[in-house]
Scaffold this motif. Sequence first.
Motif, mmCIF file in Angstrom:
data_model
loop_
_atom_site.group_PDB
_atom_site.id
_atom_site.type_symbol
_atom_site.label_atom_id
_atom_site.label_comp_id
_atom_site.label_asym_id
_atom_site.label_seq_id
_atom_site.Cartn_x
_atom_site.Cartn_y
_atom_site.Cartn_z
ATOM 1 N N GLY A 68 0.822 -1.195 0.000
ATOM 2 C CA GLY A 68 0.000 0.000 0.000
ATOM 3 C C GLY A 68 0.857 1.247 0.000
ATOM 4 O O GLY A 68 2.089 1.179 0.080
ATOM 5 N N ARG A 115 -0.881 7.960 -5.004
ATOM 6 C CA ARG A 115 -1.625 6.757 -4.604
ATOM 7 C C ARG A 115 -2.021 5.941 -5.821
ATOM 8 O O ARG A 115 -1.995 4.696 -5.787
ATOM 9 C CB ARG A 115 -2.848 7.149 -3.771
ATOM 10 N N THR A 116 -2.372 6.614 -6.910
ATOM 11 C CA THR A 116 -2.707 5.908 -8.150
ATOM 12 C C THR A 116 -1.503 5.135 -8.665
ATOM 13 O O THR A 116 -1.630 3.999 -9.129
ATOM 14 C CB THR A 116 -3.194 6.903 -9.216
ATOM 15 N N GLU A 126 -1.193 1.999 -6.518
ATOM 16 C CA GLU A 126 -2.249 1.025 -6.808
ATOM 17 C C GLU A 126 -2.032 0.345 -8.147
ATOM 18 O O GLU A 126 -2.200 -0.877 -8.279
ATOM 19 C CB GLU A 126 -3.613 1.729 -6.782
ATOM 20 N N GLU A 127 -1.653 1.116 -9.159
ATOM 21 C CA GLU A 127 -1.436 0.552 -10.486
ATOM 22 C C GLU A 127 -0.211 -0.368 -10.493
ATOM 23 O O GLU A 127 -0.193 -1.405 -11.151
ATOM 24 C CB GLU A 127 -1.264 1.678 -11.499
ATOM 25 N N LYS A 176 -1.109 -3.719 -8.853
ATOM 26 C CA LYS A 176 -1.930 -4.542 -9.738
ATOM 27 C C LYS A 176 -1.114 -5.086 -10.906
ATOM 28 O O LYS A 176 -1.125 -6.299 -11.166
ATOM 29 C CB LYS A 176 -3.105 -3.716 -10.268
#
Length: 287
Positions: free
Chosen positions: A174, A185-186, A189-190, A193
């Motif tokens: 995180g 933050r994007t 997260e990307e 993933k």
Amino acid sequence: MIYVRRDPNLIPERVLRVAERAQAQLEALSPENRAAFIEKKSHVWRGFARYLAKMSYGKCWYSESDCVQSFKDVDHYRPKKQARRSDSESDDGYPWLAFSWDNFRLAAQRSNQINRDDDTDESVGKGAWFPLMQGSKQATWDDRCIADEMPVLLDPARLADVRLIEVTASGKMGPTKLCLGAADRTRVEETVKRLSLDLPGLVSARKQAMRLVQELVELFEQKRSAAEVSEATSAFISVHMPAAGQVDMLQRLTGPQQPYASAARAQLRIMGYGELCVPVEQAGAVA
């Protein structure tokens, strides 16, 4: 994700010369012949694998996995032939970086190659995925301005990027408190993933590393509490049950040689012993 300090001194001169010759040949080709030439020269970047592994103590630069039963790829951080910018957009990528070792990252295959998340059945893995942040410049063969690009995917060779991501109490990855706003933050997260950083097996391995740290800390705290009972008890523990070995072990678990050292560091911080962590910038150093 771990920070890796790249060290050219670990790469033999002959390996660098092979890459330089391939680059010189590539530069002389017409655009329509570049992709085929790059494909034919895959041995060039594969020749760097063992030296990239030395820089990270054999661990995947993205996932921190050290699985010795799996092959690791030499990933091109910036894709060498095609770059997928979104689900519907792609271009020719960065062919001029096909033989540039600065663009190589040692990657476990589940981080590098397209595969499926066992829990969600989603398609994961980096592949040719390489979007840029909105408003970013985009480098091309004729304008190789990669220093001006703003990639979405975090780069393990950039300390500033690695400082944006951490292992959480759940064992998943995180954002850290150093993330500034939605854009950072994007990126986290990307990255999680697309690089398959939260696959069940990885989360389980991190939790195991965190449990070991928790047990060692709890044992240390038991000794500390017992030592505070009386001077006699304290003297007995110092002589017969020294805690220095446990403290040394805790610190070693956060060092660069250990798989999932980032998980060990996270658990120490959670339990209030962050001062024992090997700093991220030192964790990337090669002994």
